[in-house]
Write a protein that holds these residues in place. Structure first.
Motif, PDB file in Angstrom:
ATOM      1  N   GLY B  72       0.809  -1.218   0.000  1.00  0.00           N
ATOM      2  CA  GLY B  72       0.000   0.000   0.000  1.00  0.00           C
ATOM      3  C   GLY B  72       0.840   1.264   0.000  1.00  0.00           C
ATOM      4  N   THR B  73       1.990   1.221   0.673  1.00  0.00           N
ATOM      5  CA  THR B  73       2.808   2.422   0.783  1.00  0.00           C
ATOM      6  C   THR B  73       3.767   2.584  -0.389  1.00  0.00           C
ATOM      7  OG1 THR B  73       2.755   2.242   3.201  1.00  0.00           O
ATOM      8  CG2 THR B  73       4.451   3.665   2.255  1.00  0.00           C
ATOM      9  N   LEU B  74       4.346   1.476  -0.839  1.00  0.00           N
ATOM     10  CA  LEU B  74       5.486   1.576  -1.759  1.00  0.00           C
ATOM     11  C   LEU B  74       5.113   1.438  -3.233  1.00  0.00           C
ATOM     12  CD1 LEU B  74       8.029  -0.494   0.361  1.00  0.00           C
ATOM     13  CD2 LEU B  74       7.707   1.989   0.321  1.00  0.00           C
ATOM     14  N   VAL B  75       3.934   0.900  -3.517  1.00  0.00           N
ATOM     15  CA  VAL B  75       3.521   0.753  -4.920  1.00  0.00           C
ATOM     16  C   VAL B  75       2.584   1.915  -5.261  1.00  0.00           C
ATOM     17  CG1 VAL B  75       2.370  -0.732  -6.600  1.00  0.00           C
ATOM     18  CG2 VAL B  75       3.723  -1.752  -4.748  1.00  0.00           C
ATOM     19  N   PRO B  76       2.989   2.789  -6.163  1.00  0.00           N
ATOM     20  CA  PRO B  76       2.127   3.932  -6.487  1.00  0.00           C
ATOM     21  C   PRO B  76       0.784   3.482  -7.072  1.00  0.00           C
ATOM     22  CG  PRO B  76       4.353   4.263  -7.345  1.00  0.00           C
ATOM     23  CD  PRO B  76       4.272   2.833  -6.887  1.00  0.00           C
ATOM     24  N   LYS B  77      -0.222   4.307  -6.871  1.00  0.00           N
ATOM     25  CA  LYS B  77      -1.574   4.009  -7.376  1.00  0.00           C
ATOM     26  C   LYS B  77      -1.553   3.688  -8.871  1.00  0.00           C
ATOM     27  CE  LYS B  77      -4.493   5.140  -3.863  1.00  0.00           C
ATOM     28  NZ  LYS B  77      -3.493   4.571  -2.909  1.00  0.00           N
ATOM     29  N   ALA B 158      15.183  -6.407 -15.929  1.00  0.00           N
ATOM     30  CA  ALA B 158      14.032  -5.905 -16.681  1.00  0.00           C
ATOM     31  C   ALA B 158      13.650  -4.492 -16.244  1.00  0.00           C
ATOM     32  CB  ALA B 158      12.843  -6.859 -16.495  1.00  0.00           C
ATOM     33  N   GLY B 159      14.394  -3.954 -15.280  1.00  0.00           N
ATOM     34  CA  GLY B 159      14.136  -2.581 -14.845  1.00  0.00           C
ATOM     35  C   GLY B 159      12.869  -2.422 -14.029  1.00  0.00           C
ATOM     36  N   ARG B 160      12.447  -3.502 -13.352  1.00  0.00           N
ATOM     37  CA  ARG B 160      11.241  -3.419 -12.517  1.00  0.00           C
ATOM     38  C   ARG B 160      11.646  -3.471 -11.040  1.00  0.00           C
ATOM     39  NH1 ARG B 160       7.850  -5.093 -16.889  1.00  0.00           N
ATOM     40  NH2 ARG B 160       9.288  -4.935 -18.658  1.00  0.00           N
ATOM     41  N   ARG B 161      10.677  -3.192 -10.165  1.00  0.00           N
ATOM     42  CA  ARG B 161      10.932  -3.134  -8.728  1.00  0.00           C
ATOM     43  C   ARG B 161      10.487  -4.451  -8.092  1.00  0.00           C
ATOM     44  NH1 ARG B 161      13.447   1.617  -9.048  1.00  0.00           N
ATOM     45  NH2 ARG B 161      13.734   1.121  -6.839  1.00  0.00           N
ATOM     46  N   LEU B 162      11.149  -4.831  -6.997  1.00  0.00           N
ATOM     47  CA  LEU B 162      10.839  -6.112  -6.363  1.00  0.00           C
ATOM     48  C   LEU B 162      10.473  -5.933  -4.889  1.00  0.00           C
ATOM     49  CD1 LEU B 162      10.759  -9.231  -6.464  1.00  0.00           C
ATOM     50  CD2 LEU B 162      13.223  -9.222  -5.995  1.00  0.00           C
ATOM     51  N   ILE B 163       9.344  -6.504  -4.508  1.00  0.00           N
ATOM     52  CA  ILE B 163       8.900  -6.523  -3.113  1.00  0.00           C
ATOM     53  C   ILE B 163       8.794  -7.990  -2.691  1.00  0.00           C
ATOM     54  CG2 ILE B 163       6.920  -6.043  -1.600  1.00  0.00           C
ATOM     55  CD1 ILE B 163       6.559  -3.434  -3.126  1.00  0.00           C
ATOM     56  N   VAL B 164       9.425  -8.311  -1.550  1.00  0.00           N
ATOM     57  CA  VAL B 164       9.565  -9.716  -1.157  1.00  0.00           C
ATOM     58  C   VAL B 164       8.891  -9.982   0.190  1.00  0.00           C
ATOM     59  CG1 VAL B 164      11.205 -11.547  -0.592  1.00  0.00           C
ATOM     60  CG2 VAL B 164      11.749  -9.907  -2.411  1.00  0.00           C
ATOM     61  N   MET B 180      21.607  -8.012  -3.650  1.00  0.00           N
ATOM     62  CA  MET B 180      20.354  -8.416  -4.288  1.00  0.00           C
ATOM     63  C   MET B 180      19.431  -7.207  -4.370  1.00  0.00           C
ATOM     64  SD  MET B 180      18.392 -11.880  -3.177  1.00  0.00           S
ATOM     65  CE  MET B 180      17.699 -11.166  -1.691  1.00  0.00           C
ATOM     66  N   PRO B 181      19.015  -6.805  -5.584  1.00  0.00           N
ATOM     67  CA  PRO B 181      18.187  -5.592  -5.691  1.00  0.00           C
ATOM     68  C   PRO B 181      16.733  -5.846  -5.265  1.00  0.00           C
ATOM     69  CG  PRO B 181      19.085  -6.304  -7.842  1.00  0.00           C
ATOM     70  CD  PRO B 181      19.274  -7.422  -6.895  1.00  0.00           C
ATOM     71  N   VAL B 182      16.393  -5.370  -4.072  1.00  0.00           N
ATOM     72  CA  VAL B 182      15.057  -5.551  -3.501  1.00  0.00           C
ATOM     73  C   VAL B 182      14.603  -4.209  -2.923  1.00  0.00           C
ATOM     74  CG1 VAL B 182      13.777  -6.634  -1.604  1.00  0.00           C
ATOM     75  CG2 VAL B 182      15.367  -7.998  -2.959  1.00  0.00           C
ATOM     76  N   ASP B 183      13.397  -3.782  -3.251  1.00  0.00           N
ATOM     77  CA  ASP B 183      12.875  -2.527  -2.692  1.00  0.00           C
ATOM     78  C   ASP B 183      12.371  -2.694  -1.271  1.00  0.00           C
ATOM     79  OD1 ASP B 183      13.443  -1.053  -4.871  1.00  0.00           O
ATOM     80  OD2 ASP B 183      11.369  -0.542  -5.398  1.00  0.00           O
ATOM     81  N   ASP B 211      10.218   8.518  -1.389  1.00  0.00           N
ATOM     82  CA  ASP B 211       9.331   8.908  -2.486  1.00  0.00           C
ATOM     83  C   ASP B 211       7.878   8.477  -2.261  1.00  0.00           C
ATOM     84  OD1 ASP B 211      11.358  10.098  -3.827  1.00  0.00           O
ATOM     85  OD2 ASP B 211      11.698   8.454  -5.239  1.00  0.00           O
ATOM     86  N   ALA B 212       7.614   7.766  -1.172  1.00  0.00           N
ATOM     87  CA  ALA B 212       6.292   7.151  -1.010  1.00  0.00           C
ATOM     88  C   ALA B 212       5.331   7.991  -0.171  1.00  0.00           C
ATOM     89  CB  ALA B 212       6.438   5.758  -0.388  1.00  0.00           C
ATOM     90  N   ALA B 213       5.688   9.228   0.109  1.00  0.00           N
ATOM     91  CA  ALA B 213       4.797  10.086   0.908  1.00  0.00           C
ATOM     92  C   ALA B 213       3.434  10.189   0.237  1.00  0.00           C
ATOM     93  CB  ALA B 213       5.407  11.470   1.066  1.00  0.00           C
ATOM     94  N   GLY B 214       2.387  10.024   1.010  1.00  0.00           N
ATOM     95  CA  GLY B 214       1.031  10.237   0.495  1.00  0.00           C
ATOM     96  C   GLY B 214       0.477   9.107  -0.337  1.00  0.00           C
ATOM     97  N   GLN B 215       1.208   8.014  -0.454  1.00  0.00           N
ATOM     98  CA  GLN B 215       0.732   6.925  -1.316  1.00  0.00           C
ATOM     99  C   GLN B 215      -0.169   5.919  -0.615  1.00  0.00           C
ATOM    100  OE1 GLN B 215       4.202   6.756  -4.711  1.00  0.00           O
ATOM    101  NE2 GLN B 215       4.110   5.044  -3.339  1.00  0.00           N
ATOM    102  N   SER B 216      -0.041   5.824   0.703  1.00  0.00           N
ATOM    103  CA  SER B 216      -0.729   4.741   1.412  1.00  0.00           C
ATOM    104  C   SER B 216      -2.243   4.915   1.400  1.00  0.00           C
ATOM    105  CB  SER B 216      -0.245   4.650   2.850  1.00  0.00           C
ATOM    106  OG  SER B 216      -0.974   3.672   3.560  1.00  0.00           O
ATOM    107  N   HIS B 217      -2.943   3.782   1.334  1.00  0.00           N
ATOM    108  CA  HIS B 217      -4.402   3.751   1.392  1.00  0.00           C
ATOM    109  C   HIS B 217      -4.898   3.833   2.824  1.00  0.00           C
ATOM    110  CE1 HIS B 217      -3.023  -0.144   2.565  1.00  0.00           C
ATOM    111  NE2 HIS B 217      -4.221  -0.622   2.768  1.00  0.00           N
TER     112      HIS B 217
END
Lengths: 368, 368
Positions: B72-77, B158-164, B180-183, B211-217
């Motif tokens: 909810g916080t780290l993945v933009p809408k 692939a230039g994408r973000r990873l949440i584990v 290991m590239p992990v967000d 960068d995640a200010a204001g993103q959380s539901h």
């Protein structure tokens, strides 16, 4: 362990028995733990006389999680919610409503003024689009008691729904869901029940909860989903804070043995009266008039003496064995002292002695 | 207390020392508690070597609360999230994404097949709109270990973000955020660290969190708000589960004294090898091939014998002192046995003896 007494509104000082109930690990799928959860929930409904109409949904996390869960689950999308605002926890409800995308209509009161049922009634009359009222019972920010029975009556007469944050009042101040129309009452383990923090709960009207399927903004905080799963399996959906639940069971046993709500109110009332009287003898001024003061937490004006500084005052009182609480008002310099927890007038007397000694050490003379 | 050993994936059996750390009440505003929180967070980042890049945000509630908070916080809408799905906890992520209004792209694998980095890479190549991958490390539903380092590499390429979701692996399986590239990496107090349940945490890349200010539901699950408040005050925003935090501090001390991740993996590995070998000797079949089995929890096929019935089996084994765990597969009848917690091969041997005795009592003969 040199453990200080917590004069704070939760976490608070609990009994050794309550803490010792955490010396066991429980399987979250096990019958014995399911029975523990069920008995806690039954007692939590019973304490506020909701057996005929309401159910208890326990929730992992702090009280604020349960407040957000209640608003997120029980208020349909796009609703307009009136929030009588006389403190920090009312303000927090407005903030939660913002996250949820509900329209909050703030009805402001002074921090030292109880929410006025007549003004609430007028606000509802003036705006038929308001569907719900979200009311804090005892505002922990100052310790003020809002007149919940009258507010509930006014809200019901206007045909609107009422959600109550009873975090600091539940278990100590009388609440009777049998006579007071309330859709949801929210509280937590670590307040007047004197459990340890880590679990909130919502006492929700069964019919409203049943209608709330699919309304929540959150999986973790979906009370309808939590309740239907628990009804079906006896288990929490996600890992419960097993030790916190066991401590709460033990704390409720002690609560009932003490004499339930009347006994708890009597003890806290004595604590509060002793605190206020001893502090006034020292020269302190209370922020609230006595008539609106709940015997939960008392806000005192900071001494207007240049020798006073809260952090030093706090640490010196703490060295003497008592943890105070900072003020939560932005415009007036205050500090707070809790009356709740497994303490009685003995601890309160020792605490005010420690405060008196600290004033002397710091050379604080001007108090009012 | 006649306390059974929990062979479950959390809550699990903790040491007496860990539980005794809860025999004290802490003020949530007090310096000593703030220091406790800070030291726990520092160690949680250190265990996965994230000191240079990541920060720890603790959160009240169960692990699922922390998973939802991270998504909810780290993945933009409006983002599109790929979920390699080989089990119940992958499925739960998809469910959370539905609540959040994110588009989930499911990449299905068999319950007995590890997520395949090549297929993940191909899925990302095929859909440039996918911005994130949400990967479960060790799927507690079966006990399967997904090849996280390779998956992280493919996602980064692939230039994408990873949440584990590292709920069941954190602390036991090696994870190196330095290479290991992990967000964000999510786990909880009551798993391989052997604390008690009641607190989750997210090890988040500092730059992504900022960068995640204001993103959380959700207010309660807003990790950006929790972190910035904690940075400023040293405190949790809302009442922390103080006793759970104190128990985790004590559990981490024991973890480090035991030798940290390598020692924990070695002990769990021995537990798992002994469990599997003894259960096979009794005739049971594991659901997974050994190569993909994490030494955390083992899924066994239910005996295809009409004399076998899980609930009776469970209760009989429990009477002998061991709590098993039900299966979480819908299509195959299984049960699970955990290898984690403050136990070693002594308890595992006694448990498999109890299971063997139970089979005899129940007259279960056909096991494979």
């Amino acid at each position: 362990m040199n453990e200080p007494i917590l004069l704070t509104p939760g976490p608070l000082t609990t009994t050794l028995a309550t803490k010792q109930a955490m010396l066991r690990d429980w399987g979250s799928w096990d019958d014995t733990f399911n029975a523990l959860t069920a008995s806690v929930c039954a007692d939590l409904v019973g304490i506020v006389h909701g057996e005929q109409t309401h159910v208890c949904i326990p929730l992992q996390g702090s009280g604020t999680f349960a407040v957000e869960a209640a608003l997120g689950t029980l208020v349909p999308k796009g609703c307009k919610v009136l929030v009588p605002n006389n403190g920090a926890y009312c303000q927090r409800i407005i903030r939660i409503l913002g996250y949820l995308g509900h329209e909050a209509v703030e009805l402001p009161f002074g921090d030292d003024q109880p929410a006025d049922p007549a003004r609430i009634g007028a606000a509802l009359l003036a705006d038929p689009a308001i569907s719900h009222v979200a009311q804090v019972h005892c505002e922990t920010g100052t310790g003020i008691l809002n007149p919940l029975p009258k507010i509930a009556q006014v809200v019901a007469q206007a045909g609107r729904r009422l959600i109550v944050d009873a975090m600091s009042s539940y278990g100590a101040i009388p609440i009777d869901l049998g006579t007071m129309p309330v859709d949801a009452l929210i509280a937590a383990s670590g307040k007047c029940l004197e459990g340890v923090p880590g679990m909130g709960f919502v006492i929700a009207r069964r019919s409203v909860l049943i209608d709330a399927a699919g309304q929540s903004h959150s999986l973790a905080m979906d009370l309808h989903d939590q309740w239907t799963y628990m009804q079906r399996t006896g288990q929490w959906r996600f890992t419960p804070p097993t030790h916190v639940v066991a401590a709460l069971r033990c704390a409720i046993d002690q609560y009932l043995a003490e004499g339930g709500q009347p006994a708890r109110l009597a003890r806290y009332g004595e604590n509060c009266a002793t605190l206020v009287s001893n502090m006034r003898r020292l020269g302190f001024r209370t922020f609230l008039d006595d008539a609106m003061q709940a015997p939960i937490i008392v806000t005192f004006h900071a001494p207007p003496d240049h020798a006073y500084e809260f952090v030093e005052f706090y640490h010196r009182v703490r060295e003497k064995g008592f943890v105070l609480y900072p003020g939560k008002l932005t415009t007036v310099d205050t500090f707070r002292v809790g009356c709740i927890g497994a303490i009685d007038v003995t601890e309160i007397r020792r605490a005010t002695e420690a405060i008196g000694a600290t004033l002397l050490e710091m050379g604080v003379q001007k108090l009012g």
